[in-house]
Design an enzyme around this catalytic site. Structure first.
Site, PDB file in Angstrom:
ATOM      1  CG  ASP A 108      -6.776  -4.026   1.663  1.00 29.94           C
ATOM      2  OD1 ASP A 108      -7.154  -2.834   1.643  1.00 29.94           O
ATOM      3  OD2 ASP A 108      -6.009  -4.487   2.532  1.00 29.94           O
ATOM      4  CG  HIS A 118     -17.170  14.567 -15.368  1.00 26.14           C
ATOM      5  ND1 HIS A 118     -17.035  13.973 -14.147  1.00 26.14           N
ATOM      6  CD2 HIS A 118     -16.235  14.005 -16.165  1.00 26.14           C
ATOM      7  CE1 HIS A 118     -16.045  13.090 -14.187  1.00 26.14           C
ATOM      8  NE2 HIS A 118     -15.546  13.088 -15.410  1.00 26.14           N
ATOM      9  CE  LYS A 162      -3.383  -2.811   2.340  1.00 29.95           C
ATOM     10  NZ  LYS A 162      -3.874  -3.279   3.623  1.00 29.95           N
TER      11      LYS A 162
END
Length: 348
Positions: free
Chosen positions: A245, A340, A169
């Site tokens: 995760d 968007h 990570k």
């Protein structure tokens, strides 16, 4: 403090596609799930998925390698002692493999890398872990390896079960070089007329933007072993939908987008050396996660590791779909923001 565990997906989730995938892991068409608050991601990935359906081979996904790592940290009196111990440890790799085999029926030690800094010895154990992403499996194996090493080489002393040379990570060069998780390369060749009609761009514009934005722009920003537009968006959506995760998108998003013009057509690829996914293990117990994995074909009765490999290439193909669509949109002034505004206002 509440400890209630919700058994449903609190993040909006949609299935997009199908995506056509070929390669050394799977061949077929598959809808893919994305859990995200960024609503434009669904149609954007969907547009990329449509491109995969317009060519016979679709997205070619090649699994290059797979391994999960855990680094441990020992202390010695000095660097000389650490080096001598390291040489002896390396010479007894077969004993280390036997120790790992006692920790799990799926864990296999395949490699060992080391660094010495002062009197500190960092060992990076690399294992295959079957269908699990392998966080806990490699930690348990590493704990047993440390116990064994400390008994056999008492000149070393315990410092930590994790020495950050893993690297879990964190955005590091070592993961990009050695790999952590599944290393997958995805490739797609689109005819010029397809790029012009459906992506409203050209192969030349997309290839040029990739160099100037993803490579030069990232270099100027000081990017580390990375050159892409937004891998993290697709990774997070896919990870949340499949019980992974999510913090592993830190290293997972370290990847390289490559684009070039081939005989007038567009060659587009995404290389992801750190895809950390699993079809079993922690995070997979919720009903909606199990249902999603089953729908993806990743809960079948296959040899150990095959379901996780299928999951990895589907994840990597999803990344390419979103990356291609965004890169095409950014070659046209105003298109990204207009999309968007249109999609997010319509959803609210």
């Amino acid at each position: 403090m509440s400890t209630e565990l919700l058994d449903h997906a609190p993040v909006p989730l949609k299935w997009v596609g199908p995506v056509r995938v070929t390669g050394n892991v799977m061949e077929g068409e598959q809808l893919v799930p994305l859990a995200t608050y960024e609503q434009p991601l669904w149609p954007s990935v969907g547009r990329g998925a449509k491109m995969s359906m317009l060519v016979p081979d679709g997205i070619k996904a090649t699994l290059i390698d797979e391994r999960m790592s855990r680094s441990v940290l020992f202390e010695a009196d000095d660097a000389g002692v650490a080096l001598e111990a390291l040489h002896e440890i390396q010479a007894h790799m077969h004993l280390l493999q036997e120790v790992v085999a006692t920790s799990s029926r799926f864990a296999r030690l395949i490699d060992l890398h080391a660094q010495i800094a002062g009197n500190l010895l960092f060992l990076r154990f690399e294992l295959t872990t079957g269908d699990a992403s392998g966080h806990n499996m490699v930690t348990l194996a590493s704990e047993r390896l440390m116990d064994f090493i400390l008994r056999r080489w008492p000149e070393l002393r315990y410092e930590s079960i994790s020495g950050n040379f893993c690297s879990d990570k964190k955005a590091t060069a070592v993961n990009g070089i050695l790999g952590r998780g599944k290393n997958v390369v995805t490739e797609l060749v689109l005819p010029r007329r397809t790029v012009e009609r459906w992506l409203r761009s050209t192969p030349e514009k997309i290839a040029q933007l990739n160099v100037r934005k993803n490579l030069i722009g990232t270099m100027l920003a000081g990017g580390l072993r990375t050159g892409n537009a937004h891998y993290a968006n697709m990774l997070l959506g896919f990870y949340l939908a499949t019980g992974q995760d999510a913090a592993n998108i830190v290293e997972g998003s370290q990847g390289i987008t490559h684009a070039e013009v081939r005989d007038g057509d567009l060659y587009f690829s995404c290389t992801l050396p750190n895809l950390i996914v699993g079809s079993v293990g922690n995070g997979k117990g919720l009903d909606f996660i199990e249902a999603n994995l089953e729908r993806l074909g990743c809960k079948e009765d296959r040899e150990p590791g095959a379901n996780a490999r299928r999951l990895a290439v589907l994840c990597a193909a999803t990344v390419l779909c979103g990356e291609l669509s965004l890169m095409a949109a950014q070659t046209n002034q105003g298109e990204l923001m207009a999309s968007h505004i249109k999609l997010e206002r319509a959803a609210n």
